[in-house]
Motif scaffolding. Structure first.
Motif, short mmCIF file in Angstrom:
data_model
loop_
_atom_site.label_atom_id
_atom_site.label_comp_id
_atom_site.label_asym_id
_atom_site.label_seq_id
_atom_site.Cartn_x
_atom_site.Cartn_y
_atom_site.Cartn_z
N ASN A 239 -7.27 -3.23 -0.83
CA ASN A 239 -7.04 -1.90 -0.41
C ASN A 239 -6.50 -0.89 -1.44
O ASN A 239 -7.10 0.32 -1.70
N LYS B 143 -8.69 2.37 -3.39
CA LYS B 143 -8.00 3.88 -3.08
C LYS B 143 -7.54 4.33 -4.88
O LYS B 143 -7.52 5.60 -4.93
N GLU C 284 0.75 -1.20 0.15
CA GLU C 284 -0.03 -0.18 0.21
C GLU C 284 0.90 1.39 -0.10
O GLU C 284 0.42 2.36 -0.58
#
Length: 240
Positions: free
Chosen positions: A92, A96, A24
């Motif tokens: 995730n 985003k 991430e």
């Protein structure tokens, strides 16, 4: 599975669970050298396919670089990985970094490459980019190739690190020092990879590496073609 193979498989799983923590924030999608190499091999093999009408399966997604790049180019995209933490981190990232309409095209799941949870000929195209080399046993790698062929309708693309490249020496040193961030990898030669693909019922159509020189005059193609064998990443586009 013998103890050595079990140990190697465990090392790979632990390595990718650890790598998932970086996806991430500081993933490979921000490393221009890595993305360039991927584009010159993985994505080059996809060039010319009618992706907008294709349902694609990516076996071993880890960080969702391909998903981000191709979401707007395909009909639908499914990605699997044997690391639950990698799939969670990939989800995730995509939530985003993709707009909601593109995100709807992507499906993610935990799965083993040697036992894909899909029916025969589910996907128009199956890809596996520098992933299946992390399977320790040769018989299991061949099974993974066969599984990719089984669930594909039309095409399969598989890329691997090349034994006949300078990466071979880096790989040996990393494994010797225990500093590899991928746990284990089996490096292929061009001929070995082609042979295993054929054994899996696939017909190799096109080979490439990052040493492919585009737009050469026909008079020079044969002269420079052998150079492709020595790229750090090699792969084939195959027909089902």
């Amino acid at each position: 599975m013998n103890k050595e193979s079990e140990s190697a498989r465990r090392l790979v799983h632990e390595a990718y669970e650890k790598l998932s923590l970086k996806i991430e924030g500081e993933g490979y999608r921000f490393n221009i050298g890595y993305v360039l190499n991927k584009a010159m091999v993985d994505w080059r093999l996809m060039h010319g396919l009618d992706l907008k009408n294709m349902e694609v399966l990516n076996v071993g997604c880890s960080e969702p670089i391909d998903e981000i790049f191709f979401a707007s180019h395909v009909k639908a995209w499914t990605a699997v990985d044997f690391s639950p933490s990698s799939i969670a981190a990939a989800r995730n990232v995509l939530e985003k970094e993709l707009n909601p309409q593109l995100y709807k095209k992507i499906s993610l799941a935990v799965a083993d490459a040697t036992q894909l949870p899909f029916s025969d000929e589910t996907f128009d195209l199956v890809v596996s980019f520098s992933t299946l080399e992390h399977i320790p046993l040769a018989a299991d790698r061949l099974q993974a190739f066969s599984e990719a062929a089984r669930v594909a309708k039309k095409f399969v693309i598989i890329t691997m690190p090349n034994k006949h490249s300078i990466f071979y020496f880096t790989h040996r040193q990393l494994m010797k020092n225990g500093k590899s961030d991928y746990g284990y990898a089996y490096l292929y030669t061009m001929s070995e990879l082609k042979s295993d693909l054929i054994k899996s019922g696939l017909q190799p159509l096109r080979f490439t590496s990052e040493y492919e020189i585009p737009n050469l005059p026909l008079s020079l193609v044969r002269l420079f073609r052998p150079i492709r064998r020595f790229g750090t990443r090699i792969g084939f586009l195959c027909k089902k």
